[in-house]
Design a protein around this motif. Sequence first.
Motif, short mmCIF file in Angstrom:
data_model
loop_
_atom_site.label_atom_id
_atom_site.label_comp_id
_atom_site.label_asym_id
_atom_site.label_seq_id
_atom_site.Cartn_x
_atom_site.Cartn_y
_atom_site.Cartn_z
N PRO A 1 29.82 64.35 113.60
CA PRO A 1 31.16 64.23 113.04
C PRO A 1 31.16 64.56 111.54
N VAL A 2 32.21 65.22 111.09
CA VAL A 2 32.32 65.60 109.68
C VAL A 2 32.17 64.37 108.79
N GLY A 3 32.77 63.26 109.21
CA GLY A 3 32.71 62.04 108.40
C GLY A 3 31.33 61.43 108.31
N ALA A 4 30.42 61.84 109.17
CA ALA A 4 29.06 61.29 109.15
C ALA A 4 28.12 62.11 108.27
N ILE A 5 28.54 63.32 107.90
CA ILE A 5 27.64 64.21 107.16
C ILE A 5 27.27 63.64 105.80
N GLY A 6 28.25 63.25 105.00
CA GLY A 6 27.98 62.71 103.66
C GLY A 6 27.09 61.48 103.69
N PRO B 1 23.41 76.62 101.63
CA PRO B 1 24.06 75.70 100.68
C PRO B 1 25.57 75.90 100.56
N ASP B 2 26.08 77.04 101.00
CA ASP B 2 27.52 77.27 100.89
C ASP B 2 28.28 76.91 102.16
N ALA B 3 27.59 76.42 103.16
CA ALA B 3 28.24 76.06 104.43
C ALA B 3 29.19 74.89 104.21
N ARG B 4 30.31 74.97 104.86
CA ARG B 4 31.30 73.88 104.80
C ARG B 4 30.90 72.79 105.81
N TYR B 5 31.40 71.59 105.54
CA TYR B 5 31.07 70.48 106.42
C TYR B 5 31.47 70.76 107.87
N ALA B 6 32.58 71.47 108.08
CA ALA B 6 33.03 71.77 109.44
C ALA B 6 31.99 72.64 110.15
N GLU B 7 31.41 73.59 109.44
CA GLU B 7 30.38 74.45 110.04
C GLU B 7 29.13 73.63 110.39
N ILE B 8 28.73 72.78 109.46
CA ILE B 8 27.54 71.95 109.70
C ILE B 8 27.80 71.01 110.87
N SER B 9 29.00 70.46 110.92
CA SER B 9 29.38 69.56 112.01
C SER B 9 29.24 70.25 113.35
N ALA B 10 29.73 71.48 113.44
CA ALA B 10 29.64 72.23 114.70
C ALA B 10 28.19 72.56 115.05
N ARG B 11 27.41 72.97 114.06
CA ARG B 11 26.01 73.34 114.32
C ARG B 11 25.18 72.16 114.79
#
Length: 186
Positions: free
Chosen positions: A155-160, A141-151
Amino acid sequence: MDVATVVRDARDGDERAWRTLVEAYGPRLRLVARRFRIPPDQVGDLLQATWLQLFSGIDRLQCPEAVGAWLAVTMRRFCLRAVTGRDRECPVTGMDEWLPQPGAAPDAGLLRDEQAASVRRALARLPERQRRLLWQMATDPDARYAEISARLDMPVGAIGPTRARALGRLRRLLLDEERATHFAHR
């Protein structure tokens, strides 16, 4: 702190007891909101709604020593509603459904297991991309969007937006299963 005594004192209108409850459980409730990634400007409203629920129904609390768990569950439900877009305003009625009912305690484990199984079934029905995203966000739950994007190679903009669609679909699947179960038991 004897929680049951503090809750009884708060029920009797002791302002000091209320302050004690807020100081003891406020940080935990903020942590719940943080895990849902609630925007800071919304956290105060959800906290207020949670405390108002307790204030308006404290005389019906059957297990005063479990007030911390009750507050956490109530805050989680308000956060879930805020995240899924349901009920943009926080309701302050209907507390009875969240209060422990007489004789319900022995079934609590069974109910929790059934709910977990229901969530697993609904998650399995999500598209893989949405399922993987929700899994990442739930397990870290503490992962930043950039980390999730890489994993996830997303794209970061698609996460939300993907997260919002996934939670909306998950909610609908759970509601559909709940309705089907309800009608099957009639």
